[in-house]
Enzyme design. Structure first.
Site, mmCIF file in Angstrom:
data_model
loop_
_atom_site.group_PDB
_atom_site.id
_atom_site.type_symbol
_atom_site.label_atom_id
_atom_site.label_comp_id
_atom_site.label_asym_id
_atom_site.label_seq_id
_atom_site.Cartn_x
_atom_site.Cartn_y
_atom_site.Cartn_z
ATOM 1 N N GLY A 239 17.174 -16.015 17.966
ATOM 2 C CA GLY A 239 18.517 -15.628 17.515
ATOM 3 C C GLY A 239 19.316 -16.695 16.823
ATOM 4 O O GLY A 239 20.408 -16.413 16.312
ATOM 5 N N GLU A 273 12.097 -18.374 21.517
ATOM 6 C CA GLU A 273 11.416 -17.470 20.582
ATOM 7 C C GLU A 273 12.093 -17.459 19.205
ATOM 8 O O GLU A 273 12.565 -16.425 18.743
ATOM 9 C CB GLU A 273 11.456 -16.032 21.111
ATOM 10 N N PRO A 274 12.147 -18.571 18.525
ATOM 11 C CA PRO A 274 12.830 -18.587 17.231
ATOM 12 C C PRO A 274 11.991 -17.942 16.130
ATOM 13 O O PRO A 274 10.775 -18.127 16.076
ATOM 14 C CB PRO A 274 12.973 -20.089 16.945
ATOM 15 N N ARG A 276 13.862 -16.637 12.638
ATOM 16 C CA ARG A 276 14.630 -16.976 11.438
ATOM 17 C C ARG A 276 14.864 -18.475 11.298
ATOM 18 O O ARG A 276 14.786 -19.026 10.205
ATOM 19 C CB ARG A 276 15.984 -16.262 11.514
ATOM 20 N N ARG A 312 16.866 -6.862 3.092
ATOM 21 C CA ARG A 312 18.052 -7.332 3.834
ATOM 22 C C ARG A 312 19.386 -7.009 3.145
ATOM 23 O O ARG A 312 20.305 -6.543 3.816
ATOM 24 C CB ARG A 312 17.969 -8.840 4.137
ATOM 25 N N TYR A 316 21.434 -4.532 5.537
ATOM 26 C CA TYR A 316 22.488 -5.128 6.371
ATOM 27 C C TYR A 316 23.662 -5.631 5.528
ATOM 28 O O TYR A 316 24.483 -6.399 6.029
ATOM 29 C CB TYR A 316 21.963 -6.347 7.146
ATOM 30 N N CYS A 345 14.939 3.919 -7.353
ATOM 31 C CA CYS A 345 15.868 5.026 -7.616
ATOM 32 C C CYS A 345 16.826 5.237 -6.452
ATOM 33 O O CYS A 345 16.789 6.284 -5.780
ATOM 34 C CB CYS A 345 15.079 6.284 -7.898
ATOM 35 N N GLU A 346 17.629 4.275 -6.163
ATOM 36 C CA GLU A 346 18.654 4.373 -5.119
ATOM 37 C C GLU A 346 19.789 3.447 -5.529
ATOM 38 O O GLU A 346 19.536 2.312 -5.943
ATOM 39 C CB GLU A 346 18.132 3.852 -3.773
ATOM 40 N N TYR A 373 12.085 -12.184 7.565
ATOM 41 C CA TYR A 373 12.445 -10.770 7.392
ATOM 42 C C TYR A 373 12.494 -10.401 5.906
ATOM 43 O O TYR A 373 13.324 -9.614 5.466
ATOM 44 C CB TYR A 373 13.774 -10.448 8.106
HETATM 45 N N1 LLP Z 1 12.733 -12.454 20.378
HETATM 46 C C1 LLP Z 1 12.969 -11.125 20.387
HETATM 47 C C2 LLP Z 1 12.738 -10.368 21.597
HETATM 48 C C3 LLP Z 1 13.432 -10.491 19.217
HETATM 49 O O1 LLP Z 1 13.670 -9.182 19.238
HETATM 50 C C4 LLP Z 1 13.660 -11.250 18.048
HETATM 51 C C5 LLP Z 1 14.150 -10.622 16.821
HETATM 52 C C6 LLP Z 1 13.389 -12.634 18.086
HETATM 53 C C7 LLP Z 1 12.929 -13.201 19.274
HETATM 54 C C8 LLP Z 1 13.581 -13.537 16.894
HETATM 55 O O2 LLP Z 1 14.890 -13.567 16.496
HETATM 56 P P1 LLP Z 1 15.383 -14.631 15.391
HETATM 57 O O3 LLP Z 1 15.186 -16.011 15.960
HETATM 58 O O4 LLP Z 1 14.562 -14.429 14.179
HETATM 59 O O5 LLP Z 1 16.808 -14.288 15.182
HETATM 60 N N2 LLP Z 1 15.447 -7.834 10.485
HETATM 61 C C9 LLP Z 1 16.650 -8.500 10.939
HETATM 62 C C10 LLP Z 1 16.403 -9.328 12.191
HETATM 63 C C11 LLP Z 1 15.826 -8.535 13.340
HETATM 64 C C12 LLP Z 1 15.561 -9.389 14.559
HETATM 65 C C13 LLP Z 1 14.763 -8.639 15.547
HETATM 66 N N3 LLP Z 1 14.409 -9.381 16.715
HETATM 67 C C14 LLP Z 1 17.218 -9.330 9.794
HETATM 68 O O6 LLP Z 1 16.648 -9.364 8.715
HETATM 69 O O7 LLP Z 1 18.265 -9.959 9.979
#
Ligand code: LLP
Length: 416
Positions: A239, A273-274, A276, A312, A316, A345-346, A373
């Site tokens: 996150g 769990e990184p 992004r 994205r 979003y 086409c959107e 992503y």
């Molecule tokens: N752990 C779990 C359980 C998750 O569901 C996620 C992301 C992560 C770790 C990794 O999160 P990060 O470090 O990447 O923030 N498609 C969206 C993001 C969806 C994230 C889903 N879960 C976007 O493009 O912003």
């Protein structure tokens, strides 16, 4: 921080001129910088070195096998959410004891495959799932290691689609139910309940919600300790936000400064769990201008990448910096702004709105922050073959996914 920089008015990825890469490999093209990927991983590892956590890169952010291999050979584990991601983890020979598996909807076959591979643990999101894993483990004569994903009910300031730790979200188990599960743990004869997992959302730029969530979990874990429940792991999820525009997200060190004191008090083995944070700024999407369409109301730069390549902005309303890869500083003489749009086409098909870009037909543009992503959320909508992906590593260029062909689009289809 990343290695996409302008030198003498030309954009480079590490030491490679982006224009040369675009000409050689065609567009749309994802270009990744291995130095950026690895430095981000190392930054987290360094920031948390006191407690030596297991860092499990979140495969969903960018699941290309070479990307995964680069990280796992550096000691990273993997956070997976499907049988397909497990398959990828096996392909790069990630040891099972470095894999954690989340998802609200694990199927029987996915659970079975993960048990057979010997993953470190399942991050379990509901009581029915817990029962299902127990039944399958019993049939296979195995013990399944499990962390319960707790929904701590905290609100990070981020897009509502990527908020996961509020009680109305589909993720995780509420605190009372978690306590109840531990009290009745004996009935799960083939489970070892060894951990607690949280993941409160994505693109979170301040540490406060993380601290709040960990504080809540700390109370829970202390209660368990008093009752003699032996836990081994605390997984604090992913996150961590990154800079897309002018955000100033917490750095790895700032984040560690805030959460380490709590984690040390909790004194369990920590998992991160990184996704992004590692991948996001390590990639750009390069696209070629097809047309400049100026209308009385609005101006459009029509490019050969679209929402199927990069969802994205459409999904979003996410802001991504877009630059011309040459002479980026120049602005249109008439001072007008333009929407950067694809061919789909959107009306929702755009990469950026109201941008100052001085480009003409056949020029190349680059969308920044496309490493996470980006490709992993791409599709074949409008029957568009998916883009190629290349990785710059040690002054060399590697094609890590070929551009799809028209044949790829139809190869699984059957004409009756
Ligand atoms: N752990 C779990 C359980 C998750 O569901 C996620 C992301 C992560 C770790 C990794 O999160 P990060 O470090 O990447 O923030 N498609 C969206 C993001 C969806 C994230 C889903 N879960 C976007 O493009 O912003």
């Amino acid at each position: 921080m990343h290695y996409f920089n302008f030198k003498k008015n030309n954009l480079y990825c590490e030491d490679m001129k982006v224009e040369d890469l675009a000409k050689q490999y065609g567009t749309p093209l994802f270009i990744y910088s291995s130095r950026t990927i690895l430095e981000h991983f190392l930054k987290l590892e360094q920031a948390f070195k006191e407690i030596n956590p297991l860092i499990c890169y979140s495969v969903k952010a960018n699941s290309n096998l070479s990307f995964l291999k680069l990280l796992t050979s550096q000691g990273s584990g993997l956070d997976i959410v499907s049988g397909g991601e497990l398959y990828r983890a096996k392909k790069v020979k990630c040891p099972g004891n470095r894999i954690v598996y989340a998802s609200v909807g694990k199927t029987d076959i996915e659970i079975e495959e993960a048990l057979k591979y010997g993953i470190l643990m399942f991050n379990v999101e509901s009581v029915p799932e817990l029962k299902r894993i127990n039944t399958i483990a019993k049939r296979l004569n195995k013990q399944a290691a499990v962390a319960l994903r707790v929904n701590p009910d905290v609100a990070p300031k981020t897009h509502k689609y990527i908020t996961t730790g509020k009680k109305e979200n589909k993720f995780g188990i509420d605190m009372d139910t978690v306590k109840d599960i531990f009290q009745k743990s004996k009935k799960y004869s083939n489970l070892n309940l060894i951990g607690i997992h949280i993941h409160i959302g994505s693109q979170i730029i301040e540490s406060k919600p993380f601290v709040e969530a960990i504080q809540k979990i700390k109370i829970l874990i202390e209660d368990f300790k008093k009752q003699g429940v032996g836990l081994e792991y605390l997984n604090i999820g992913g996150g961590l936000g990154i800079t897309y525009d002018n955000e100033t997200p917490q750095t790895a060190i700032e984040f560690a400064d805030k959460v380490l004191p709590l984690l040390k008090q909790i004194s369990l083995k920590v998992i991160l769990e990184p996704g992004r944070f590692i991948a996001g700024n390590a990639g750009i999407l390069v696209s070629k201008v097809t047309y400049i369409k100026d209308t009385p109301q609005k101006n459009f730069v029509i490019v050969d990448a679209a929402m199927n390549d990069f969802a994205r902005p459409s999904l979003y309303s996410a802001y991504h910096k877009i630059v011309a890869i040459k002479n980026n500083k120049k602005k249109r003489k008439d001072g007008k702004k333009a929407d950067i749009v694809g061919a789909i086409c959107e009306s929702g098909d755009f990469l950026g709105k109201d941008r100052e870009l001085d480009v003409k037909e056949k020029d190349y543009i680059a969308v920044f922050g496309a490493g996470a992503y980006g490709f992993s959320m791409s599709s074949n909508y409008n029957s568009r073959p998916r883009a190629a992906e290349i990785l710059v590593k040690d002054k060399k260029i590697f094609l890590i996914r070929k551009r799809e062909t028209y044949h790829d689009l139809i190869k699984e289809e059957i004409i009756i």
